[in-house]
Design a protein around this motif. Structure first.
Motif, PDB file in Angstrom:
ATOM      1  N   ALA A  37       6.046   5.638  -1.709  1.00  0.00           N
ATOM      2  CA  ALA A  37       5.594   7.167  -1.307  1.00  0.00           C
ATOM      3  C   ALA A  37       4.636   7.768  -1.432  1.00  0.00           C
ATOM      4  CB  ALA A  37       5.758   7.801  -0.704  1.00  0.00           C
ATOM      5  N   ALA A  38       4.158   7.686  -2.763  1.00  0.00           N
ATOM      6  CA  ALA A  38       2.217   8.753  -3.364  1.00  0.00           C
ATOM      7  C   ALA A  38       1.990   7.766  -3.587  1.00  0.00           C
ATOM      8  CB  ALA A  38       3.228   8.891  -4.785  1.00  0.00           C
ATOM      9  N   LEU A  39       2.007   6.142  -3.763  1.00  0.00           N
ATOM     10  CA  LEU A  39       0.871   5.517  -3.632  1.00  0.00           C
ATOM     11  C   LEU A  39       0.780   4.892  -2.018  1.00  0.00           C
ATOM     12  CD1 LEU A  39      -0.737   3.352  -4.867  1.00  0.00           C
ATOM     13  CD2 LEU A  39       1.242   1.852  -4.890  1.00  0.00           C
ATOM     14  N   ASN A  40       1.518   5.115  -1.286  1.00  0.00           N
ATOM     15  CA  ASN A  40       1.239   4.701   0.417  1.00  0.00           C
ATOM     16  C   ASN A  40      -0.090   6.102   0.621  1.00  0.00           C
ATOM     17  OD1 ASN A  40       1.849   2.642   0.591  1.00  0.00           O
ATOM     18  ND2 ASN A  40       3.711   2.817   1.098  1.00  0.00           N
ATOM     19  N   THR A  41       0.902   7.299   0.394  1.00  0.00           N
ATOM     20  CA  THR A  41       0.033   8.704   0.630  1.00  0.00           C
ATOM     21  C   THR A  41      -1.325   8.731   0.051  1.00  0.00           C
ATOM     22  OG1 THR A  41       1.902   9.668   0.709  1.00  0.00           O
ATOM     23  CG2 THR A  41       0.246  11.352   0.329  1.00  0.00           C
ATOM     24  N   LEU A  42      -1.776   8.342  -0.767  1.00  0.00           N
ATOM     25  CA  LEU A  42      -3.158   7.626  -1.837  1.00  0.00           C
ATOM     26  C   LEU A  42      -4.146   7.163  -0.794  1.00  0.00           C
ATOM     27  CD1 LEU A  42      -4.387   9.145  -4.992  1.00  0.00           C
ATOM     28  CD2 LEU A  42      -3.544   7.246  -5.612  1.00  0.00           C
TER      29      LEU A  42
ATOM     30  N   ARG B 234      -1.306  -5.411  -7.143  1.00  0.00           N
ATOM     31  CA  ARG B 234      -0.510  -5.152  -8.266  1.00  0.00           C
ATOM     32  C   ARG B 234       0.702  -3.876  -8.152  1.00  0.00           C
ATOM     33  NH1 ARG B 234      -2.321  -8.818 -12.016  1.00  0.00           N
ATOM     34  NH2 ARG B 234      -4.523  -9.651 -11.642  1.00  0.00           N
ATOM     35  N   ARG B 235       0.226  -2.531  -8.218  1.00  0.00           N
ATOM     36  CA  ARG B 235       0.926  -1.496  -8.110  1.00  0.00           C
ATOM     37  C   ARG B 235       2.121  -1.917  -6.911  1.00  0.00           C
ATOM     38  NH1 ARG B 235       3.108   1.008 -12.278  1.00  0.00           N
ATOM     39  NH2 ARG B 235       3.326   3.520 -11.170  1.00  0.00           N
ATOM     40  N   ALA B 236       0.976  -1.533  -5.679  1.00  0.00           N
ATOM     41  CA  ALA B 236       2.147  -2.269  -4.278  1.00  0.00           C
ATOM     42  C   ALA B 236       3.342  -3.264  -4.600  1.00  0.00           C
ATOM     43  CB  ALA B 236       1.436  -2.303  -3.347  1.00  0.00           C
ATOM     44  N   ALA B 237       3.134  -4.282  -5.654  1.00  0.00           N
ATOM     45  CA  ALA B 237       3.726  -5.969  -6.128  1.00  0.00           C
ATOM     46  C   ALA B 237       4.411  -4.915  -6.589  1.00  0.00           C
ATOM     47  CB  ALA B 237       2.797  -6.131  -6.505  1.00  0.00           C
ATOM     48  N   GLY B 238       4.972  -4.085  -7.385  1.00  0.00           N
ATOM     49  CA  GLY B 238       5.330  -3.623  -8.393  1.00  0.00           C
ATOM     50  C   GLY B 238       6.513  -2.874  -7.624  1.00  0.00           C
ATOM     51  N   PHE B 239       6.228  -2.098  -6.340  1.00  0.00           N
ATOM     52  CA  PHE B 239       6.690  -1.242  -6.056  1.00  0.00           C
ATOM     53  C   PHE B 239       7.958  -2.099  -4.664  1.00  0.00           C
ATOM     54  CE2 PHE B 239       4.263   2.396  -6.950  1.00  0.00           C
ATOM     55  CZ  PHE B 239       5.129   2.865  -7.946  1.00  0.00           C
ATOM     56  N   GLY B 240       7.697  -3.500  -4.889  1.00  0.00           N
ATOM     57  CA  GLY B 240       7.846  -4.430  -3.919  1.00  0.00           C
ATOM     58  C   GLY B 240       7.698  -3.975  -2.509  1.00  0.00           C
TER      59      GLY B 240
END
Length: 417
Positions: free
Chosen positions: A236-241, A261-267
């Motif tokens: 959620a924090a990644l998408n908001t950012l 890479r970060r999004a893939a790590g969160f699925g």
């Protein structure tokens, strides 16, 4: 000034002088001076001329009396400027001890004190003498407080104290009074201290100042944005950012790579793949192609067909060939994987290609070749030369299909010139 203007000015001056002379000649006036029995009588014009002459003689006598002292002062200024120049040259050449000595001597001249002390502090900092650099900056702050503060923050950051550097610059940053160099130091100190919010806040004023060139600012911006992505706590924090950033920032290849890479790590596999593929369509990037190929999940067969479509426009891209080889390994297309990987190795040998080729050989049951590939991968990681495998020389691989014709993104051949 044009010639006619000079002529007009001379005519006006001559006319004023003529009228003035006639006015004075008509009544030159009288000046009478009496003192202790002395009596001097003359005209007003002569008295004024005498006073001007006396004033000129007094000024000349005063300057003549000061000349010996002025000679010493001029010599001091000349030597100080010479030492400043020599100190700056020594600083550039890396002779920091000589630079510090010359710059400290140059600082004895008041007009050079600020820049000389700042440069001396920089020389001490480069030598690793951070304590002496801070002491010198304390003196420089009396002459150039803002520049000394920025350089003090840099010295603290170099000394492994980014939190202190950040605390030093934060008050002026909150008041929006930092210089461009201060904003840059603030961003670097904030990155080192882990205060990503502060680092992002420094980007806008730094961009508006134009102090950094395009490439330097882009490199700093990329570092800050990548650090922001890495620091995202959850999806959620990644998408908001990501949604808050402008398109110009979301289109930087290194930023897209970090986000994927970060999004893939969160699925978040679908957003990650979409962003990478959109970036590749805008501008070809071998680094993003490799990231796209290593992302987990997805339909491998569909990805393989898409990558083979890219091969028409980029037949000699070693990274794309490596990606194709890895995808074929996942599909257990061992022979096809070896062809792609051997072509990739012919173009740009690397540990990744050797490892993937080893997997392909192992899949075919060729354990001997697989072991050789894995050894070559380990040698490439160590920076050692990798021996060629039997039957995989560069000439034989070229003969089996390295495309000698390059095509653009529309599949049209590029002309070689």
């Amino acid at each position: 000034m044009k010639l006619w203007r000079w002529i007009l000015l001379l005519v006006i001056v001559a006319a004023l002088a003529a009228f003035g002379w006639h006015w004075v000649a008509a009544d030159p006036g009288d000046v009478l001076i009496r003192i202790r029995g002395w009596r001097v009588e003359t005209s007003l014009v002569a008295a004024v001329g005498f006073l001007l002459l006396a004033w000129a003689l007094l000024v000349g006598a005063w300057r003549l009396a000061r000349w010996p002292f002025g000679a010493l002062s001029r010599r001091h200024r000349r030597l100080s400027h010479q030492r400043l120049g020599e100190g700056l040259i020594a600083l550039t050449e890396g002779r920091h001890g000589d630079a510090e000595r010359d710059l400290n001597r140059a600082s004895r001249l008041a007009s050079l004190r600020g820049p000389a002390l700042l440069a001396s502090a920089e020389a001490a900092s480069r030598r690793g003498e951070h304590a002496r650099a801070l002491e010198t900056l304390g003196e420089a702050a009396q002459v150039a407080p803002q520049a000394a503060r920025v350089l003090r923050a840099r010295v603290l950051r170099r000394d492994g104290k980014p939190a202190e550097a950040l605390a030093l610059l934060a008050p002026e940053a909150d008041a929006n009074k930092l210089s461009p160099g201060g904003w840059r130091e603030l961003a670097l100190a904030a990155l080192a201290a882990g205060d990503i919010r502060r680092a992002r806040e420094a980007l806008e004023p730094l961009q508006k100042s134009g102090a950094l060139g395009t490439r330097a600012y882009a490199a700093l911006e990329s570092r800050v944005l990548v650090a922001s992505i890495v620091a995202a706590a959850d999806a959620a924090a990644l998408n908001t950012l990501w949604s808050q950033w402008p398109k110009t920032q979301r289109r930087l290849p290194v930023v897209v790579d970090a986000y994927a890479r970060r999004a893939a790590g969160f699925g978040l596999m679908l957003p990650a793949m979409d962003e990478v593929e959109s970036a590749i369509r805008r501008e070809w990037s071998p680094a993003l192609v490799e990231t796209w190929g290593t992302l987990p999940g997805g339909d491998i067969e569909v990805r393989l067909r898409r990558a083979e479509g890219w091969l028409d426009a980029h037949p000699n891209d070693a990274v794309l060939l490596l990606t194709l080889g890895r995808l074929c390994v996942q599909q257990k297309l061992w022979g096809k994987a070896r062809q792609y990987l051997e072509r990739s190795l012919a173009l740009a040998p690397g540990a990744g290609a050797w490892e993937a080729l080893g997997d392909a050989c192992a899949g075919q049951g060729d354990a001997t070749q697989a072991q050789r590939c894995y050894r070559n991968a380990l040698s490439a990681v160590r920076g050692e030369a990798s021996p060629e495998l039997p039957g995989t020389t560069a000439s034989s691989i070229d003969a089996r299909g390295i495309a000698m014709e390059e095509r653009n993104e529309h599949g049209m051949p590029r002309l070689r010139g």
